[in-house]
Design an enzyme around this catalytic site. Structure first.
Site, mmCIF file in Angstrom:
data_model
loop_
_atom_site.group_PDB
_atom_site.id
_atom_site.type_symbol
_atom_site.label_atom_id
_atom_site.label_comp_id
_atom_site.label_asym_id
_atom_site.label_seq_id
_atom_site.Cartn_x
_atom_site.Cartn_y
_atom_site.Cartn_z
ATOM 1 N N TYR A 64 3.548 -3.155 -9.301
ATOM 2 C CA TYR A 64 4.697 -3.462 -8.454
ATOM 3 C C TYR A 64 5.082 -4.926 -8.578
ATOM 4 O O TYR A 64 4.223 -5.806 -8.680
ATOM 5 C CB TYR A 64 4.342 -3.266 -6.977
ATOM 6 C CG TYR A 64 4.102 -1.870 -6.525
ATOM 7 C CD1 TYR A 64 5.004 -0.856 -6.780
ATOM 8 C CD2 TYR A 64 2.970 -1.582 -5.783
ATOM 9 C CE1 TYR A 64 4.785 0.418 -6.302
ATOM 10 C CE2 TYR A 64 2.742 -0.308 -5.299
ATOM 11 C CZ TYR A 64 3.650 0.690 -5.561
ATOM 12 O OH TYR A 64 3.417 1.933 -5.069
ATOM 13 N N HIS A 85 9.820 2.442 4.043
ATOM 14 C CA HIS A 85 8.904 2.240 2.923
ATOM 15 C C HIS A 85 7.448 2.484 3.306
ATOM 16 O O HIS A 85 6.548 2.314 2.475
ATOM 17 C CB HIS A 85 9.029 0.815 2.372
ATOM 18 C CG HIS A 85 10.260 0.592 1.551
ATOM 19 N ND1 HIS A 85 11.268 -0.269 1.923
ATOM 20 C CD2 HIS A 85 10.654 1.138 0.373
ATOM 21 C CE1 HIS A 85 12.215 -0.244 1.000
ATOM 22 N NE2 HIS A 85 11.881 0.597 0.058
ATOM 23 N N ARG A 131 17.454 -3.975 -9.990
ATOM 24 C CA ARG A 131 16.092 -3.825 -10.476
ATOM 25 C C ARG A 131 15.933 -2.394 -10.966
ATOM 26 O O ARG A 131 16.762 -1.536 -10.693
ATOM 27 C CB ARG A 131 15.064 -4.119 -9.389
ATOM 28 C CG ARG A 131 15.033 -3.067 -8.287
ATOM 29 C CD ARG A 131 14.078 -3.469 -7.163
ATOM 30 N NE ARG A 131 12.689 -3.305 -7.554
ATOM 31 C CZ ARG A 131 11.941 -2.234 -7.287
ATOM 32 N NH1 ARG A 131 12.462 -1.214 -6.631
ATOM 33 N NH2 ARG A 131 10.681 -2.159 -7.670
ATOM 34 N N ASN A 178 13.275 0.984 -11.136
ATOM 35 C CA ASN A 178 12.074 1.616 -10.607
ATOM 36 C C ASN A 178 11.894 2.913 -11.395
ATOM 37 O O ASN A 178 12.808 3.343 -12.105
ATOM 38 C CB ASN A 178 12.224 1.895 -9.114
ATOM 39 C CG ASN A 178 10.895 2.198 -8.449
ATOM 40 O OD1 ASN A 178 9.825 1.981 -9.018
ATOM 41 N ND2 ASN A 178 10.955 2.720 -7.235
ATOM 42 N N GLU A 216 15.145 4.750 -12.039
ATOM 43 C CA GLU A 216 16.202 4.409 -11.088
ATOM 44 C C GLU A 216 16.729 3.015 -11.398
ATOM 45 O O GLU A 216 15.964 2.049 -11.420
ATOM 46 C CB GLU A 216 15.651 4.385 -9.658
ATOM 47 C CG GLU A 216 15.222 5.734 -9.140
ATOM 48 C CD GLU A 216 14.592 5.662 -7.750
ATOM 49 O OE1 GLU A 216 14.342 6.713 -7.181
ATOM 50 O OE2 GLU A 216 14.350 4.533 -7.257
ATOM 51 N N TYR A 235 0.612 8.595 -6.184
ATOM 52 C CA TYR A 235 1.846 8.423 -5.413
ATOM 53 C C TYR A 235 3.054 8.901 -6.203
ATOM 54 O O TYR A 235 3.956 9.547 -5.669
ATOM 55 C CB TYR A 235 2.016 6.951 -5.020
ATOM 56 C CG TYR A 235 3.345 6.665 -4.383
ATOM 57 C CD1 TYR A 235 3.687 7.249 -3.157
ATOM 58 C CD2 TYR A 235 4.277 5.821 -4.998
ATOM 59 C CE1 TYR A 235 4.907 6.996 -2.570
ATOM 60 C CE2 TYR A 235 5.498 5.568 -4.409
ATOM 61 C CZ TYR A 235 5.806 6.154 -3.193
ATOM 62 O OH TYR A 235 7.022 5.901 -2.615
ATOM 63 N N LYS A 236 3.068 8.621 -7.488
ATOM 64 C CA LYS A 236 4.198 9.023 -8.310
ATOM 65 C C LYS A 236 4.099 10.502 -8.717
ATOM 66 O O LYS A 236 4.987 11.015 -9.399
ATOM 67 C CB LYS A 236 4.334 8.112 -9.523
ATOM 68 C CG LYS A 236 4.812 6.690 -9.121
ATOM 69 C CD LYS A 236 4.924 5.763 -10.294
ATOM 70 C CE LYS A 236 5.310 4.342 -9.865
ATOM 71 N NZ LYS A 236 6.695 4.200 -9.390
#
Lengths: 202, 355
Positions: free
Chosen positions: B37, B193, B223, B225, B265, B316-317
């Site tokens: 991150y 979040h 940005r 993601n 994204e 998480y992904k």
């Protein structure tokens, strides 16, 4: 009854404090079941508060345990309701009649506090200005993210959605607007593989 | 160039495909051979010609089909587009920003003719020619946010700014990486979040919020993601997770190249002029592994990133169970050669795969 200490969690999960007397023109106190104990403790630190207090109390399965003790605090108005749903119209009326200087105190289960907080927020009171104290059952009010149905008083993880029947796991992600935690299908990637339900926090 | 719009689906038979043009311009999200991150913000002021960074709101070959998919999602679940009562002005701001940007950036596709508050909007790819009164909701078939985002690729979160905090108070969300607008609407920046692991402890969200609060009109930021999706499914919503989750179990060594997609994204951030809200477009790009590895640098790098990603992030992904299968496939495209810095494909300078 000792207070339950919720384990530290993510930042959308509500945290609860201890009710304390605050100066105000009027005091709206909404509690269910063992939440009555928080109001009794509040009275112990400032009994004078109750002369201008409106208590809305839903005993749930505590029955008559606390009713007379609450009445003995001498609140200006005292209502004992059979359920939250039955009391919500009264809560809305009280909030719509409220003036500046109203203090709101919520005590009892997360479901009660969340829903009453939501009503107060809709009446324009910022959630940070509303006092809360958890007492009694650690059951949660869960929203199924799939069918949007609410299941009240969930005490195990996973649990079965009372509307669509999916097996849901209990997340700590919480919506104040819905006054509910999020339940998500636990066996979506392996249909039928549902772990044995365990009691929350055990 | 004139864009040839694909006729394709993002569900059922999954006929979605990227052309060679779309593959070359794919926003590959890894600037080095590892990932962690970061608040990887930069100014959104164009980019290399033909890249997804070039225009303010990128339009590509998937535009018409993506809008058809959005219409299907909204018909099934209108709660995917919501706007709290105080956010209507921000909806008009959004409509203006997108109409002005698209008509200036793609004059062959979109036209905006303004005569005072009487506006005529022409959207040629979607066959729309509509005259309405700016700031008068009764002249649109739906709210301004819904109206314009039914004609713009990507999800849109509209963030109200009050007391040094951002609130998710409106949005159009049909191509999301597993989050629910209906559940999260009204939450503050830290609350929505909250379920993201590790990043809170790293201070990522505090720094990101500080940056976002200070975004000024006319100075948008961006940005990238990323996550992983099996099948080119745009609507990976929690609402429908009980339907699509099982698709993750359909990967095999034979089909993984076609089925497994890297999902990227392109997130941009615009300060809106009247409402002072922050518009947060989240544009989703999908690419099949078999297309991605046609760029040798990307094949090498993706293998290394997936291999070395901390377990918590892979969980998480949502691809921890499929990681071994992904690594078996991707390792065939990693010959161990060094890779050039940055995200660009560098097809002319990077060596072909050594076998």
């Amino acid at each position: 009854m000792s207070k339950f200490q919720f384990p530290p969690s993510i930042s959308s999960r509500p945290v609860y404090g201890t009710l304390e007397p605050r100066p105000g023109k009027a005091h709206l106190m909404i509690a269910d079941a063992e939440g009555a104990e928080a109001l009794l403790d509040l009275a112990a630190s400032d009994a004078a508060l109750f002369a201008n207090a409106h208590i809305i109390y839903i005993p749930k399965d505590t029955g008559e345990t606390y009713v007379e003790r609450l009445r003995a605090l001498g609140p200006a108005q005292f209502y004992v309701g059979p359920s939250y749903a039955a009391s919500v119209q009264r809560i809305r009326r009280v909030l719509s009649d409220a003036h500046m200087g109203l203090q709101v105190y919520l005590a009892g289960t997360e479901g009660l506090m969340g829903q009453a907080q939501n009503e107060a927020m809709q009446a324009g009171i910022p959630h940070g200005a509303i006092q809360t104290e958890h007492r009694g059952s650690v059951a949660r009010r869960m929203q199924c993210v799939h069918c949007k149905g609410i299941t009240e008083d969930v005490t195990t993880d996973p649990f079965v959605c009372s509307h669509c029947g999916l097996n849901l796991f209990v997340r700590d992600h919480y919506s104040r607007r819905l006054a509910a935690f999020q339940g998500v299908c636990i066996d979506a990637e392996d249909p039928g593989n549902v772990p044995e339900p365990v009691e929350l926090y055990k | 160039m004139t864009i040839q719009f694909n006729t394709e689906t993002f569900r059922d038979d999954y006929s979605f495909r990227n052309s060679d043009w779309a593959i070359k311009r794919f926003p590959f999200p890894f600037h080095e051979d590892s990932y962690m991150y970061s608040v990887n913000m930069e100014q959104h002021r164009g980019g290399p010609a033909g890249s997804v960074y070039e225009k303010r709101f990128d339009v590509d070959e998937h535009y018409v089909s993506e809008m058809a998919d959005r219409a299907i999602v909204l018909a099934e679940d209108p709660l995917r587009c919501q706007s709290l009562p105080h956010m209507t002005l921000a909806g008009w701001d959004t409509l203006e920003l997108i109409m002005v940007s698209k008509s200036e950036d793609y004059p062959d596709l979109f036209e905006l003719h303004r005569d005072g508050d009487r506006w005529r909007w022409i959207n040629k790819p979607m066959g729309i020619d509509h005259t309405f009164t700016f700031l008068d909701e009764t002249t649109l078939p739906c709210g301004p946010l819904e109206y314009i985002t039914r004609q713009a690729q990507g999800d849109y979160a509209v963030l109200d700014q009050r007391g040094d905090m951002l609130y998710m108070d409106a949005g159009m969300v049909t191509t999301q990486a597993d989050w629910s607008l209906d559940f999260d609407i009204g939450m503050d920046f830290f609350e929505w979040h909250a379920p993201v692991p590790l990043a809170h402890e790293m201070g990522i969200f505090k720094r990101a919020l500080k940056f976002l609060l200070n975004i000024q009109q006319g100075a948008p930021a961006r940005r990238l993601n990323w996550t992983m999706t099996v099948n080119p499914l745009l609507d990976t919503s929690p609402e429908n997770y009980h339907k699509w989750g099982v698709q993750k179990t359909t990967l095999t060594p034979e089909n993984i190249g076609a089925k497994q997609h890297l999902r990227v994204e392109l997130q941009t951030f615009y300060r809106l002029p009247r409402s002072n809200a922050l518009l947060f477009p989240i544009r989703c790009y999908l690419i099949a592994f078999q297309d991605l590895v046609t760029v040798p640098k990307w094949g090498r790098r993706l293998h290394r990133v997936v291999r070395d990603l901390p377990e918590e992030l892979a969980t998480y992904k949502g691809f921890i169970a499929n990681r071994p299968l992904m690594l078996d496939y991707l390792s065939r495209y990693d010959d161990g050669l060094p890779t050039s810095p940055g995200i660009w494909p560098d097809l002319e300078t990077e060596p072909p795969l050594q076998t």
